[in-house]
Design a protein around this motif. Structure first.
Motif, PDB file in Angstrom:
ATOM      1  N   ALA A  16       0.752  -1.767   0.298  1.00 25.81           N
ATOM      2  CA  ALA A  16      -0.055   0.173   0.036  1.00 25.81           C
ATOM      3  C   ALA A  16       1.180   1.269   0.018  1.00 25.81           C
ATOM      4  O   ALA A  16       0.650   1.870  -0.708  1.00 25.81           O
ATOM      5  N   LEU A  17       2.230   1.417   1.131  1.00 30.08           N
ATOM      6  CA  LEU A  17       2.899   2.237   0.957  1.00 30.08           C
ATOM      7  C   LEU A  17       3.583   2.663  -0.874  1.00 30.08           C
ATOM      8  O   LEU A  17       3.878   3.781  -1.239  1.00 30.08           O
ATOM      9  N   ALA A  52       1.691   7.081  -6.308  1.00 31.72           N
ATOM     10  CA  ALA A  52       1.034   8.000  -6.579  1.00 31.72           C
ATOM     11  C   ALA A  52       2.064   9.539  -6.368  1.00 31.72           C
ATOM     12  O   ALA A  52       1.057  10.513  -6.667  1.00 31.72           O
ATOM     13  N   ARG A  53       1.639   9.999  -4.895  1.00 35.09           N
ATOM     14  CA  ARG A  53       2.824  11.095  -4.693  1.00 35.09           C
ATOM     15  C   ARG A  53       4.121  11.052  -6.171  1.00 35.09           C
ATOM     16  O   ARG A  53       4.208  12.331  -5.931  1.00 35.09           O
ATOM     17  N   LEU A  86       3.830  14.760  -7.649  1.00 36.84           N
ATOM     18  CA  LEU A  86       5.266  15.309  -7.541  1.00 36.84           C
ATOM     19  C   LEU A  86       5.927  15.832  -9.496  1.00 36.84           C
ATOM     20  O   LEU A  86       6.235  17.215  -9.066  1.00 36.84           O
ATOM     21  N   GLU A  87       5.890  15.065 -10.079  1.00 39.44           N
ATOM     22  CA  GLU A  87       5.728  15.247 -11.450  1.00 39.44           C
ATOM     23  C   GLU A  87       5.303  15.836 -11.886  1.00 39.44           C
ATOM     24  O   GLU A  87       5.514  16.662 -12.390  1.00 39.44           O
TER      25      GLU A  87
END
Length: 443
Positions: free
Chosen positions: A48-49, A55-56, A60-61
């Protein structure tokens, strides 16, 4: 019976042993199940992490891409703004020549007119016309100064400036203004040499002296230098109306004037130019004032090795006469040529040879050099006055004294003039400045 009892005890022990083994096995199985559950939870949490990190990272990209795009847009907008500012400056420089040329001719014609016999009404009209021309000139120079000072690519030419020479020029320039108001204009003696841009330091001093005279009705204005902490403070003191404390910050803004309505003339741009120029040059500016008692403006300047103290300078009005001297004028504008002829010949009694370009000037010179040369900087056919002076000097094999007249307030012209020992007068030309410079050249 005994055999039966032994068999029962053996079975009981076997059962007990098997029970213990079962308990141990069950305990191990439980521990294994617990361990398996913890590892699975850890694995699930890690998975999950990982998804969250992905996703983060994508977010960010995307944000970085958006930021890069915004930076590109800002860079393009900044480039457009800088180019627009440069275009504005180029336009003002180009327009200034076309605007100052007829203004300069008009002032010379008006000066020649004032030398004739006029009745009181005509004298009043010429005086009002002269004042109107002065206001137009002041406004145009202010706009050009502000445009240059707001430019990001302005280059200053820092060099030693003799404040005694600056005071001499200011005394000549502002004596008529002081006399017209019945004021004393005094310059304290000084031998101070400071490091600054000569052109802009003169503009700073001009605006401070002019401002002091405008806001003073009685008494006078004193200009001097005070040395403090290894620096020279240029001070302009007046006995004028003074500045109230709430107004001391806003007077440096554009179009700000203090005091009575209809009092001092002008557009309220002088002190704005002073603030901009001082900020660009790193010269600290300060003021002290008391309403009704007067004001003192101070500009801090870095000093250069001082000279021997000299007395108060008095403009040399007894220099050699210009009458009969031959002056070669190189000017491509018909109105300016006629205006020079009226001033040089009719007022000063000089012999004027008038040429429109370099070839004509060389033809007029022949082998007999003139006593001096007056050349406009902008000539036809991509020629300029400095080029004309250089060729004329080469033709006669003499360093003939010369003056450049220019509508362009360009430090490059002043720098090139200094290298050739040719002073620069800016349009519109004041007949008094021209006469004073011609006399100093003869001396």
């Amino acid at each position: 019976m005994s055999m039966l009892l032994r068999a029962d005890d053996s079975d009981a022990r076997r059962v007990q042993k098997l029970s213990k083994i079962s308990e141990v096995l069950i305990s191990r199985v439980d521990r294994l199940e617990e361990s398996r559950g913890s590892a699975w939870s850890t694995f699930q949490a890690a998975a999950a992490l990982e998804q969250e990190i992905k996703a983060r990272t994508r977010d960010l990209e995307k944000a970085m891409a958006d930021l890069s795009e915004r930076n590109r847009e800002l860079a393009v907008a900044r480039a457009h703004a800088e180019e627009a500012n440069r275009s504005k400056t180029r336009f003002l420089r180009a327009a200034s020549h076309d605007l100052l040329q007829p203004l300069s001719a008009a002032k010379l014609f008006l000066s020649a007119l004032s030398d004739t016999q006029l009745d009181p009404l005509q004298q009043e009209l010429t005086g009002r016309l002269a004042g109107a021309f002065e206001s137009v000139e002041e406004l145009m120079h202010a706009v050009l100064d502000i445009s240059r000072l707001d430019s990001q690519r302005i280059e200053f030419q820092l060099k030693p400036v003799h404040l005694s020479e600056l005071f001499r020029r200011l005394a000549i320039e502002y004596a008529p203004m002081a006399e017209s108001k019945g004021l004393r204009l005094s310059f304290a003696p000084t031998s101070a040499i400071v490091e600054s841009d000569p052109t802009f330091l003169r503009r700073i001093a001009q605006n401070l002296v002019s401002n002091a005279l405008k806001y003073t009705d009685k008494g006078g204005v004193l200009v001097g230098v005070r040395r403090r902490g290894g620096r020279a403070w240029l001070e302009v003191l007046d006995t004028g109306i003074g500045i109230a404390a709430p107004d001391r910050a806003r007077i440096f803004d554009e179009f700000q004037r203090v005091g009575r309505e209809g009092g001092a003339p002008g557009m309220g741009l002088g002190l704005s130019i002073v603030r901009r120029a001082c900020a660009k040059l790193g010269h600290r500016i300060a003021l002290d004032s008391e309403p009704g008692r007067g004001t003192v403006f101070r500009v801090s300047l870095p000093t250069v090795t001082p000279e021997t103290e000299r007395g108060l300078y008095e403009p040399n009005q007894n220099s050699s006469s210009l009458r009969g001297r031959v002056v070669l004028v190189i000017e491509n504008d018909t109105a300016m040529r006629r205006a020079y002829q009226l001033i040089l010949v009719e007022r000063l009694g000089m012999v004027a040879r008038i040429a429109g370009g370099i070839a004509e000037a060389l033809a007029l010179t022949g082998e007999e050099p003139p006593d001096m040369i007056i050349a406009d900087y902008n000539l036809d056919n991509d020629e300029n006055g400095l080029q004309a002076i250089r060729e004329l000097r080469a033709a006669v094999h003499q360093m003939v004294p010369a003056i450049i007249i220019s509508a362009r307030r360009d430090p490059e012209i002043h720098r090139a003039g200094l290298e050739m020992d040719v002073p620069v007068l800016e349009k519109p030309v004041r007949p008094e400045d021209l006469q004073s410079m011609l006399r100093s050249m003869i001396t």
